[in-house]
Design a protein around this motif. Structure first.
Motif, PDB file in Angstrom:
ATOM      1  N   ILE A  41      -0.101  -6.028  -9.497  1.00 15.14           N
ATOM      2  CA  ILE A  41      -0.966  -5.062  -8.811  1.00 15.14           C
ATOM      3  C   ILE A  41      -1.977  -5.788  -7.929  1.00 15.14           C
ATOM      4  O   ILE A  41      -2.206  -5.402  -6.774  1.00 15.14           O
ATOM      5  CB  ILE A  41      -1.660  -4.131  -9.831  1.00 15.14           C
ATOM      6  N   MET A  42      -2.569  -6.858  -8.454  1.00 12.63           N
ATOM      7  CA  MET A  42      -3.572  -7.610  -7.692  1.00 12.63           C
ATOM      8  C   MET A  42      -2.939  -8.261  -6.454  1.00 12.63           C
ATOM      9  O   MET A  42      -3.507  -8.197  -5.360  1.00 12.63           O
ATOM     10  CB  MET A  42      -4.232  -8.674  -8.563  1.00 12.63           C
TER      11      MET A  42
ATOM     12  N   TYR B  43      -0.298  -7.319  -4.858  1.00  8.22           N
ATOM     13  CA  TYR B  43       0.038  -6.246  -3.922  1.00  8.22           C
ATOM     14  C   TYR B  43      -1.214  -5.790  -3.160  1.00  8.22           C
ATOM     15  O   TYR B  43      -1.175  -5.609  -1.947  1.00  8.22           O
ATOM     16  CB  TYR B  43       0.671  -5.084  -4.679  1.00  8.22           C
ATOM     17  N   SER B  44      -2.323  -5.639  -3.887  1.00  9.63           N
ATOM     18  CA  SER B  44      -3.579  -5.207  -3.270  1.00  9.63           C
ATOM     19  C   SER B  44      -4.059  -6.233  -2.249  1.00  9.63           C
ATOM     20  O   SER B  44      -4.541  -5.867  -1.169  1.00  9.63           O
ATOM     21  CB  SER B  44      -4.667  -5.007  -4.323  1.00  9.63           C
TER      22      SER B  44
ATOM     23  N   LYS C 121      -1.966  -6.109   0.946  1.00  8.78           N
ATOM     24  CA  LYS C 121      -2.201  -4.908   1.764  1.00  8.78           C
ATOM     25  C   LYS C 121      -3.436  -5.046   2.635  1.00  8.78           C
ATOM     26  O   LYS C 121      -3.586  -4.358   3.633  1.00  8.78           O
ATOM     27  CB  LYS C 121      -2.354  -3.680   0.873  1.00  8.78           C
ATOM     28  N   GLN C 122      -4.349  -5.936   2.276  1.00 11.95           N
ATOM     29  CA  GLN C 122      -5.606  -6.039   3.019  1.00 11.95           C
ATOM     30  C   GLN C 122      -5.447  -6.723   4.332  1.00 11.95           C
ATOM     31  O   GLN C 122      -4.723  -7.488   4.689  1.00 11.95           O
ATOM     32  CB  GLN C 122      -6.665  -6.782   2.187  1.00 11.95           C
TER      33      GLN C 122
END
Length: 195
Positions: A187-188, A190-191, A194-195
C-alpha cells in the motif's frame, strides 16, 4: 479463593489492621497500605495489586473515588470502595468511578469476602472480554489492509486475487515478517508511486 495481592487505603490505621487480618485469614496478601489518595496512586502503580480497597472519603487533595476512577481508566486493578454512609451522592460518584462494590463501614467479614471474590472474578472476565475485542479489531483491520493490498496488486500487476494473496504470503515467509507488514508495504509503495 485467596492468594491475591491487595492494597488497603484508609486514613484509619486500626481499620486497615482489621481488614488486613480478615483478608490474610483467607490467604490474600496485603502488599501496601496508605492513608491518602496520592500515596494510593503511587502504591497501585508500583505494587501492581490484584485489588484495591479504598475509603471513598480520603483526606487531602484526592479522595478515594477520584483514585478509583484513575485506577479504572488506566486498567490497573478492580476497586472496592468503602464509606461510612450509603448516601445517594456517594453511590452516584462510586458508579461514575466504576468501582466494583461499595461497602458500608463497619465492614463485616461476611460482606467483605464475597465482594472481594466477585470484584476479582468480574474484573478478570472484563479484562478477557476487552482482550478478545482488541484481538477481533486487530484481525478486522488486518483483513481490510490485506484486501486493499490484494486490490492494488490485482490492478497494477494483472494478478488474480489468489495470485496476489500468494505473492504477499510468499514475501511474508521469505522476509520472515507478518503478512500485514507486507500488505502495508504494498500500500505504501503504491501511494508513493501515485504521487
Amino acid at each position: 479463593m485467596g492468594e491475591n495481592r491487595v492494597i488497603l487505603i484508609d486514613a484509619d490505621s486500626v481499620w486497615r489492621k482489621n481488614v488486613k487480618a480478615m483478608l490474610t485469614k483467607y490467604g490474600h496478601w496485603v502488599v501496601g497500605e496508605a492513608g491518602d489518595g496520592l500515596s494510593a496512586i503511587k502504591l497501585v502503580r508500583t505494587r501492581e495489586p490484584d485489588l484495591l480497597i479504598i475509603d471513598a472519603a480520603l483526606p487531602g487533595g484526592i479522595d478515594g473515588l477520584q483514585v478509583a476512577k484513575i485506577v479504572h481508566e488506566d486498567k490497573l486493578a478492580p476497586v472496592i470502595a468503602t464509606s461510612t454512609s450509603g448516601q445517594q451522592g456517594v453511590l452516584e460518584k462510586a458508579k461514575e468511578a466504576r468501582v466494583f462494590a461499595l461497602l458500608i463501614k463497619p465492614l463485616e467479614e461476611s460482606s467483605l469476602l464475597p465482594a472481594v471474590e466477585l470484584a476479582l472474578s468480574n474484573y478478570q472476565e472484563i479484562t478477557a472480554l476487552e482482550k478478545k475485542i482488541k484481538d477481533l479489531q486487530e484481525t478486522l483491520e488486518t483483513r481490510k489492509i490485506l484486501e486493499r493490498a490484494k486490490g492494488i496488486l490485482m490492478e497494477t500487476q494483472g494478478l488474480t486475487e489468489a495470485e496476489a494473496f500468494k505473492r504477499m504470503q510468499r514475501q511474508s515467509m521469505n522476509k520472515r515478517v507478518s503478512i500485514r507488514l507486507v500488505a502495508e508495504a504494498v500500500i505504501m509503495a503504491y501511494s508513493l508511486n501515485k504521487q
